[in-house]
Design a protein around this motif. Structure first.
Motif, short mmCIF file in Angstrom:
data_model
loop_
_atom_site.label_atom_id
_atom_site.label_comp_id
_atom_site.label_asym_id
_atom_site.label_seq_id
_atom_site.Cartn_x
_atom_site.Cartn_y
_atom_site.Cartn_z
N PRO A 294 0.83 -1.20 0.00
CA PRO A 294 0.00 0.00 0.00
C PRO A 294 0.87 1.26 0.00
N PRO A 295 0.32 2.39 -0.44
CA PRO A 295 1.11 3.63 -0.45
C PRO A 295 1.35 4.15 0.97
N ILE A 296 2.63 4.30 1.32
CA ILE A 296 3.00 4.78 2.65
C ILE A 296 4.15 5.78 2.53
N THR A 297 4.00 6.91 3.21
CA THR A 297 5.04 7.93 3.25
C THR A 297 5.65 7.98 4.64
N GLY A 298 6.98 7.84 4.72
CA GLY A 298 7.68 8.00 5.99
C GLY A 298 8.25 9.40 6.09
N TYR A 299 8.31 9.94 7.32
CA TYR A 299 8.82 11.30 7.48
C TYR A 299 9.57 11.47 8.80
N TYR A 300 10.49 12.43 8.79
CA TYR A 300 11.31 12.76 9.95
C TYR A 300 11.45 14.27 9.98
N ILE A 301 11.03 14.88 11.09
CA ILE A 301 11.13 16.32 11.26
C ILE A 301 11.84 16.58 12.57
N ALA A 302 12.89 17.38 12.54
CA ALA A 302 13.69 17.56 13.76
C ALA A 302 14.21 18.97 13.90
N ASN A 303 14.14 19.47 15.13
CA ASN A 303 14.87 20.66 15.53
C ASN A 303 15.76 20.22 16.69
N GLU A 304 16.98 19.87 16.38
CA GLU A 304 17.88 19.29 17.37
C GLU A 304 18.19 20.29 18.48
N LYS A 305 18.36 21.56 18.15
CA LYS A 305 18.67 22.56 19.17
C LYS A 305 17.52 22.70 20.16
N ALA A 306 16.30 22.66 19.65
CA ALA A 306 15.12 22.78 20.52
C ALA A 306 14.84 21.48 21.27
N GLY A 307 15.40 20.37 20.78
CA GLY A 307 15.16 19.09 21.43
C GLY A 307 13.81 18.49 21.10
N VAL A 308 13.35 18.70 19.86
CA VAL A 308 12.03 18.21 19.44
C VAL A 308 12.19 17.44 18.13
N VAL A 309 11.75 16.17 18.13
CA VAL A 309 11.89 15.32 16.94
C VAL A 309 10.58 14.58 16.71
N LEU A 310 10.09 14.62 15.47
CA LEU A 310 8.87 13.90 15.09
C LEU A 310 9.22 12.92 13.98
N GLN A 311 8.77 11.68 14.11
CA GLN A 311 8.86 10.78 12.98
C GLN A 311 7.63 9.90 12.94
N GLY A 312 7.26 9.51 11.73
CA GLY A 312 6.07 8.70 11.58
C GLY A 312 5.87 8.27 10.15
N HIS A 313 4.72 7.69 9.90
CA HIS A 313 4.37 7.28 8.54
C HIS A 313 2.86 7.37 8.38
N SER A 314 2.43 7.54 7.14
CA SER A 314 0.99 7.66 6.87
C SER A 314 0.65 7.07 5.52
N GLY A 315 -0.57 6.59 5.43
CA GLY A 315 -1.11 6.07 4.18
C GLY A 315 -2.59 6.36 4.14
N GLN A 316 -3.22 6.12 3.02
CA GLN A 316 -4.64 6.41 2.88
C GLN A 316 -5.37 5.23 2.23
N LYS A 317 -6.55 4.94 2.76
CA LYS A 317 -7.46 3.98 2.14
C LYS A 317 -8.79 4.68 1.90
N THR A 318 -9.27 4.66 0.67
CA THR A 318 -10.48 5.40 0.34
C THR A 318 -11.64 4.47 0.01
#
Length: 351
Positions: free
Chosen positions: A109-133
């Motif tokens: 299935p279609p899945i997008t992985g992502y990583y968003i980080a502000n290392e100085k602020a100490g905040v990191v987000l990672q995850g994945h998402s897909g869609q079923k219609t």
């Protein structure tokens, strides 16, 4: 129709967006200051409330931007396996630069992985998402699979905190009138490792505030009720009630992600890969857009055939797939009867 009278192999601009789904994780950080300041909360409760505010701030960009820019909701371009999107938000107020790495890690299935980080602020987000219609009467229901895990290192020296974020379901309305738009439906949740949680309920016109794009969030610690937040995720929401203090105003300026010029991008980067398709859609040259879209899709199919014949798999650029995530399991155990992701697998950023 093309000049030759044959059907153009791409749907008209009333349906297609010039943007690939691989770019969509950028909507998580259109308010980079709200993202960076989560770690500045002086208590676990304050940080939980900051996470909720930042999450609400992500919704307008994710789910109404195409309506505002193009008159109605558009179908994003389906990414190819291995498609990449890189972006940054510059350092502001000394809080550090925020980076984004997004990759299409699965095609079926279609899945997008992502990583968003502000290392100085100490905040990191990672995850994945897909869609079923699925079609339902005159609307389309979209079930978003996946989840996000936010890690925060508090500036006050407290131990790292983690937040599991589930994804809302969508309903695309307005198809009959040729002006599709998105409403969020049912519930999503945010669960922290400190046992604070927020359950967010979404409703359309006629519920809560009597307006479209309405929500009501309940903040709790364990079984103890802390506060409520309600209003419109596209407008103003308040603390406690519609007459309470303003919690968030969605008209606050957002910051678009900064991306390298197309001529400096690699061949797998989204805006270079889809450049001719996007230009065709924007300019109304649907014949060129259709031909380029078909070329990209045919190349994708051929790669999968070649891999199958060689008994190989496409190697991910930036993410490793894992079947079970211990941090996910710990947070789900705290969710009690709240909305839970259906799967515990994850795509972990490897750099």
């Amino acid at each position: 129709m093309s000049a030759s009278g044959t059907a153009t192999p791409v749907l008209a601009d009333v349906i297609l967006s010039p943007t690939s789904l691989t770019e969509f994780p950028a909507y998580w950080c259109e308010h980079p200051e709200l993202f960076a300041t989560i770690s500045e909360g002086t208590t676990a409760e304050e940080r939980m409330e900051s996470v909720l505010r930042w999450f609400i701030a992500t919704l307008k960009g994710q789910y109404t931007t195409r309506n505002e820019k193009m008159g109605s909701e558009k179908k994003p371009l389906n990414p190819v396996l291995g498609e990449l999107f890189y972006g940054t938000w510059p350092d502001e107020n000394g809080r550090g630069e925020t980076i984004l790495v997004s990759e299409q890690v699965s095609h079926h299935p279609p899945i997008t992985g992502y990583y968003i980080a502000n290392e100085k602020a100490g905040v990191v987000l990672q995850g994945h998402s897909g869609q079923k219609t699925a079609f339902s009467g005159t609307a389309i229901n979209v079930k978003q699979s996946g989840h996000a895990l936010l890690r925060v290192k508090p500036k006050d020296g407290s131990p790292e905190e983690q937040f599991l974020i589930t994804l809302p379901k969508l309903r695309i309305e307005g198809l009959v009138w040729g002006a599709p738009y998105i409403e969020l439906t049912e519930t999503s949740a945010i669960q922290s490792s400190t046992d604070y949680s927020a359950v967010i309920e979404y409703k359309g016109k006629g519920y809560f505030s009597g307006k479209a794009h309405s929500y009501k969030a309940v903040l709790s610690k364990g079984s103890k009720h802390i506060n409520t937040y309600e209003g419109q995720w596209t407008g103003i929401s308040n603390i406690g009630s519609s007459k309470g203090p303003v919690f968030y105003d969605a008209d606050e300026p957002k910051e678009e992600v900064t991306v390298k010029p197309v001529d400096e991008q690699g061949e797998w980067e989204s805006r270079k890969l889809w450049y001719k398709v996007a230009n065709g859609i924007r300019s109304g040259d649907y014949e060129t857009a259709g031909k380029e879209k078909s070329r990209i899709e045919n190349e994708q199919r051929q790669r999968r055939k070649d891999e199958q014949a060689a008994n190989t798999e496409w190697p991910s650029w930036h993410f490793n797939h894992i079947d079970s995530d211990a941090d996910f399991q710990k947070l789900v155990a705290l969710m009690h009867d709240k909305t839970q992701p259906q799967t515990e697998d994850a795509y972990v950023y490897k750099g």
